[in-house]
Design a protein around this motif. Structure first.
Motif, PDB file in Angstrom:
ATOM      1  N   ASP A  92       0.878  -1.172  -0.048  1.00 13.90           N
ATOM      2  CA  ASP A  92      -0.005   0.148   0.044  1.00 13.90           C
ATOM      3  C   ASP A  92       0.656   1.284  -0.083  1.00 13.90           C
ATOM      4  O   ASP A  92       0.634   2.371  -0.622  1.00 13.90           O
ATOM      5  CB  ASP A  92      -0.916  -0.023   1.243  1.00 13.90           C
ATOM      6  CG  ASP A  92      -1.904   1.056   1.513  1.00 13.90           C
ATOM      7  OD1 ASP A  92      -2.560   1.559   0.494  1.00 13.90           O
ATOM      8  OD2 ASP A  92      -1.771   2.132   2.366  1.00 13.90           O
ATOM      9  N   ALA A  93       2.041   1.332   0.588  1.00  8.26           N
ATOM     10  CA  ALA A  93       2.671   2.251   0.762  1.00  8.26           C
ATOM     11  C   ALA A  93       3.664   2.487  -0.437  1.00  8.26           C
ATOM     12  O   ALA A  93       4.009   3.587  -0.905  1.00  8.26           O
ATOM     13  CB  ALA A  93       3.634   2.233   2.109  1.00  8.26           C
ATOM     14  N   GLY A  94       3.974   1.445  -1.268  1.00 12.22           N
ATOM     15  CA  GLY A  94       4.776   1.348  -2.239  1.00 12.22           C
ATOM     16  C   GLY A  94       4.559   1.544  -3.711  1.00 12.22           C
ATOM     17  O   GLY A  94       5.116   1.883  -4.504  1.00 12.22           O
ATOM     18  N   TYR A  95       3.213   1.382  -3.896  1.00 14.75           N
ATOM     19  CA  TYR A  95       2.573   1.666  -5.302  1.00 14.75           C
ATOM     20  C   TYR A  95       1.916   2.802  -5.269  1.00 14.75           C
ATOM     21  O   TYR A  95       1.298   3.325  -4.396  1.00 14.75           O
ATOM     22  CB  TYR A  95       1.633   0.378  -5.622  1.00 14.75           C
ATOM     23  CG  TYR A  95       2.505  -0.992  -5.744  1.00 14.75           C
ATOM     24  CD1 TYR A  95       3.014  -1.184  -6.914  1.00 14.75           C
ATOM     25  CD2 TYR A  95       2.575  -2.039  -4.787  1.00 14.75           C
ATOM     26  CE1 TYR A  95       3.735  -2.394  -7.142  1.00 14.75           C
ATOM     27  CE2 TYR A  95       3.172  -3.204  -5.158  1.00 14.75           C
ATOM     28  CZ  TYR A  95       3.823  -3.404  -6.074  1.00 14.75           C
ATOM     29  OH  TYR A  95       4.240  -4.591  -6.286  1.00 14.75           O
ATOM     30  N   GLY A  96       1.990   3.509  -6.472  1.00 14.94           N
ATOM     31  CA  GLY A  96       1.318   4.495  -7.024  1.00 14.94           C
ATOM     32  C   GLY A  96       0.358   4.540  -8.374  1.00 14.94           C
ATOM     33  O   GLY A  96       0.630   3.073  -8.708  1.00 14.94           O
ATOM     34  N   GLY A  97       0.044   5.476  -8.752  1.00 13.28           N
ATOM     35  CA  GLY A  97      -0.682   5.553  -9.872  1.00 13.28           C
ATOM     36  C   GLY A  97      -1.825   4.329  -9.995  1.00 13.28           C
ATOM     37  O   GLY A  97      -2.711   4.168  -9.111  1.00 13.28           O
ATOM     38  N   ASP A  98      -2.160   3.628 -10.964  1.00 15.40           N
ATOM     39  CA  ASP A  98      -3.315   2.722 -11.067  1.00 15.40           C
ATOM     40  C   ASP A  98      -3.098   1.695 -10.008  1.00 15.40           C
ATOM     41  O   ASP A  98      -4.217   0.941  -9.682  1.00 15.40           O
ATOM     42  CB  ASP A  98      -3.315   2.160 -12.577  1.00 15.40           C
ATOM     43  CG  ASP A  98      -3.665   3.072 -13.566  1.00 15.40           C
ATOM     44  OD1 ASP A  98      -4.151   4.256 -13.115  1.00 15.40           O
ATOM     45  OD2 ASP A  98      -3.272   2.864 -14.848  1.00 15.40           O
ATOM     46  N   GLN A  99      -1.705   1.177  -9.733  1.00  8.28           N
ATOM     47  CA  GLN A  99      -1.608   0.180  -8.897  1.00  8.28           C
ATOM     48  C   GLN A  99      -2.005   0.644  -7.336  1.00  8.28           C
ATOM     49  O   GLN A  99      -2.122  -0.416  -6.374  1.00  8.28           O
ATOM     50  CB  GLN A  99      -0.164  -0.333  -8.833  1.00  8.28           C
ATOM     51  CG  GLN A  99       0.040  -1.071 -10.202  1.00  8.28           C
ATOM     52  CD  GLN A  99       1.538  -1.392 -10.132  1.00  8.28           C
ATOM     53  OE1 GLN A  99       2.437  -0.626  -9.851  1.00  8.28           O
ATOM     54  NE2 GLN A  99       1.796  -2.774 -10.551  1.00  8.28           N
ATOM     55  N   ALA A 100      -2.054   1.897  -7.190  1.00  6.12           N
ATOM     56  CA  ALA A 100      -2.252   2.486  -5.678  1.00  6.12           C
ATOM     57  C   ALA A 100      -3.791   2.073  -5.279  1.00  6.12           C
ATOM     58  O   ALA A 100      -3.986   1.260  -4.014  1.00  6.12           O
ATOM     59  CB  ALA A 100      -2.438   3.820  -5.840  1.00  6.12           C
ATOM     60  N   ARG A 101      -4.779   1.929  -6.039  1.00  5.96           N
ATOM     61  CA  ARG A 101      -6.095   1.455  -5.592  1.00  5.96           C
ATOM     62  C   ARG A 101      -6.123   0.023  -5.271  1.00  5.96           C
ATOM     63  O   ARG A 101      -6.573  -0.396  -4.108  1.00  5.96           O
ATOM     64  CB  ARG A 101      -7.128   1.837  -6.683  1.00  5.96           C
ATOM     65  CG  ARG A 101      -7.529   3.365  -6.680  1.00  5.96           C
ATOM     66  CD  ARG A 101      -8.478   3.735  -7.759  1.00  5.96           C
ATOM     67  NE  ARG A 101      -9.629   2.773  -7.717  1.00  5.96           N
ATOM     68  CZ  ARG A 101     -10.573   2.928  -8.697  1.00  5.96           C
ATOM     69  NH1 ARG A 101     -10.557   3.375  -9.866  1.00  5.96           N
ATOM     70  NH2 ARG A 101     -11.713   2.182  -8.599  1.00  5.96           N
ATOM     71  N   GLU A 102      -5.351  -0.884  -6.115  1.00  8.54           N
ATOM     72  CA  GLU A 102      -5.514  -2.131  -5.928  1.00  8.54           C
ATOM     73  C   GLU A 102      -4.906  -2.507  -4.803  1.00  8.54           C
ATOM     74  O   GLU A 102      -5.318  -3.437  -3.794  1.00  8.54           O
ATOM     75  CB  GLU A 102      -5.023  -2.854  -6.886  1.00  8.54           C
ATOM     76  CG  GLU A 102      -5.117  -4.478  -6.698  1.00  8.54           C
ATOM     77  CD  GLU A 102      -4.805  -5.400  -7.941  1.00  8.54           C
ATOM     78  OE1 GLU A 102      -4.784  -6.540  -7.828  1.00  8.54           O
ATOM     79  OE2 GLU A 102      -3.923  -4.882  -9.022  1.00  8.54           O
ATOM     80  N   SER A 103      -3.593  -1.879  -4.335  1.00  3.52           N
ATOM     81  CA  SER A 103      -2.941  -2.171  -3.361  1.00  3.52           C
ATOM     82  C   SER A 103      -3.797  -1.907  -1.643  1.00  3.52           C
ATOM     83  O   SER A 103      -3.657  -2.510  -0.878  1.00  3.52           O
ATOM     84  CB  SER A 103      -1.520  -1.547  -3.237  1.00  3.52           C
ATOM     85  OG  SER A 103      -1.770  -0.064  -3.453  1.00  3.52           O
ATOM     86  N   ALA A 104      -4.284  -0.615  -2.187  1.00  3.33           N
ATOM     87  CA  ALA A 104      -5.192  -0.465  -0.932  1.00  3.33           C
ATOM     88  C   ALA A 104      -6.224  -1.131  -0.731  1.00  3.33           C
ATOM     89  O   ALA A 104      -6.754  -1.550   0.437  1.00  3.33           O
ATOM     90  CB  ALA A 104      -5.717   1.294  -1.199  1.00  3.33           C
ATOM     91  N   HIS A 105      -6.682  -1.634  -1.681  1.00  2.00           N
ATOM     92  CA  HIS A 105      -7.998  -2.668  -1.741  1.00  2.00           C
ATOM     93  C   HIS A 105      -7.357  -3.945  -0.828  1.00  2.00           C
ATOM     94  O   HIS A 105      -8.231  -4.459   0.039  1.00  2.00           O
ATOM     95  CB  HIS A 105      -8.489  -3.146  -2.977  1.00  2.00           C
ATOM     96  CG  HIS A 105      -9.917  -3.513  -3.222  1.00  2.00           C
ATOM     97  ND1 HIS A 105     -10.182  -5.119  -2.528  1.00  2.00           N
ATOM     98  CD2 HIS A 105     -11.111  -2.880  -3.488  1.00  2.00           C
ATOM     99  CE1 HIS A 105     -11.491  -5.224  -2.966  1.00  2.00           C
ATOM    100  NE2 HIS A 105     -12.035  -3.948  -3.323  1.00  2.00           N
TER     101      HIS A 105
END
Length: 408
Positions: free
Chosen positions: A148-161
């Motif tokens: 969750d801390a390491g991904y940004g952009g389009d991957q940020a939402r999935e990592s938060a999910h």
């Protein structure tokens, strides 16, 4: 552990983290020789600043290094012990996303690996393997937080999910095992993360975890109000679709609201919320598992029986149990079935039928032993069965009670 010298405890946790002395020394900014002397007791650890730094690197509470951890439980399934509780607590108290705001984010694990790990954790929970799950949770929490801390952009939402789901898994199993404060903390975190994931349904099902924790803490009324409030916002119609996922989350909000209402004795509200959930289950058309809810007509009946037990109407709960179609019941995952059998054991105990109460505990134990042997409420039911059984209990009951560590 509390009898070991502090250096041995450092060595123990370093080994649990699969860290060599050299890697540990590098992260600590010390020499390998310094670490070796500490672990052998040649060098004393007498600075709290160093202790806290070591605890942070090993990702444990500093109290564990100081030997303050309570004695580990020795129940048959090793459901959860205080070492694992403190590991989970330490993972929940991490703020990787805030640290990443100021510094470089931790190296995130691949999202494909995280998806598989989260799905496996959900299945481990729904199969009732709580001991296995609690041992895996600390690492899963740390990995999900790093993603969750390491991904940004389009991957940020999935990592938060994914992180939101891990918090929900943690909350669910901790609540079952009686760690209500930690269950509430994990559930509260899941609600916050769901907003970043931009998924109203994830936020909705996170709400049920918060409310379950509140009910377990004796706060049923605010749990009822929160469940109903969010259910109204997610209800199909008025611009909201009637997708299977929405129906499932909406239905579970109503079911958990009904359980909270039952806890405070509000039978009229219980009936209203169960009626709304029945309408959602009918629209869904069958038992499904969207958002890991297991929502559907059969789970509705399980909650109807559970609500009757909470209202003190064990006879009604038993009637509902006998009316549930056996093939539909057997199609549910083990946690749901064993949880229901525990509820029905309580129902039988309410009407004085301790023989059938014991039989329900045995059936639940055959399905998902952790649901019976690890839950405090199951221990209460077993103690009641033993106390009210005339003469010696039947051998299977006596054996199960011994495994549970429950006496008369």
């Amino acid at each position: 552990m509390d009898e070991l010298p502090i250096g041995r405890r450092v060595a123990y946790w370093r080994g649990r983290r699969k860290m060599s002395q050299q890697v540990f020394a590098d992260r600590l900014g010390k020499s390998k020789s310094w670490v070796d002397k500490v672990e052998r007791g040649v060098r004393r650890l007498d600075k709290f600043s160093v202790l806290y730094e070591i605890a942070d690197i090993l990702q444990v509470d500093v109290q564990l290094l100081l030997g303050k951890d309570p004695e580990r439980r020795t129940d048959a399934l090793n459901c959860i012990d205080q070492v694992e509780v403190e590991e989970i607590r330490a993972a929940l108290e991490r703020y990787d996303s805030m640290s990443a705001y100021f510094d470089a984010a931790p190296y995130p694990p691949p999202l494909d690996d995280m998806r598989k790990a989260v799905n496996h954790a959900w299945l481990t929970y729904q199969y009732g393997r709580y001991g296995m799950l609690t041992r895996a949770l600390p690492k899963l929490l740390r990995d999900a937080q790093a993603a969750d801390a390491g991904y940004g952009g389009d991957q940020a939402r999935e990592s938060a999910h994914l992180l939101g789901q891990v918090y929900q898994i943690a909350s669910s199993v901790l609540r079952k095992l009686g760690e209500c404060d930690l269950a509430w903390l994990a559930a509260d975190r899941s609600m916050a993360v769901a907003q970043r994931a931009d998924d109203p349904l994830l936020a909705g099902i996170a709400t049920t975890r918060v409310c379950n924790a509140l009910v377990a803490m004796g706060r049923a009324r605010p749990a009822l109000e929160l469940n109903v409030n969010i259910a109204n916002r997610l209800a199909p119609g008025g611009g909201n679709d009637a997708s299977p996922g929405r129906l499932s989350v909406y239905g579970m909000l109503l079911l958990q609201g009904a359980m909270a209402a039952a806890r405070i004795g509000d039978s009229a509200t219980v009936d209203d919320l169960l009626t709304g959930a029945q309408e959602a289950a009918t629209l869904l058309g069958g038992d499904q598992n969207h958002y890991w809810t297991s929502f559907g007509p059969t789970n509705l009946e399980l909650h109807r029986a559970a609500a009757a037990v909470e209202l003190g109407d064990g006879g009604r709960a038993v009637e509902i149990h006998h009316a549930i179609a056996e093939p539909a019941f057997n199609a549910l995952l083990p946690e749901r079935r064993a949880h229901h059998l525990l509820d029905i054991a309580r129902g039988y105990a309410q009407i004085g039928d301790v023989a059938n109460a014991g039989e329900m505990l045995l059936r639940g134990d055959r399905l998902a032993p952790s649901e019976i042997r690890c839950r405090p409420i199951a221990h209460e039911v077993m103690a009641d069965v033993l106390r009210r059984t005339r003469g010696a209990p039947p051998p299977p009951i006596a054996e199960l009670a011994e495994h549970m560590g429950v006496g008369v």
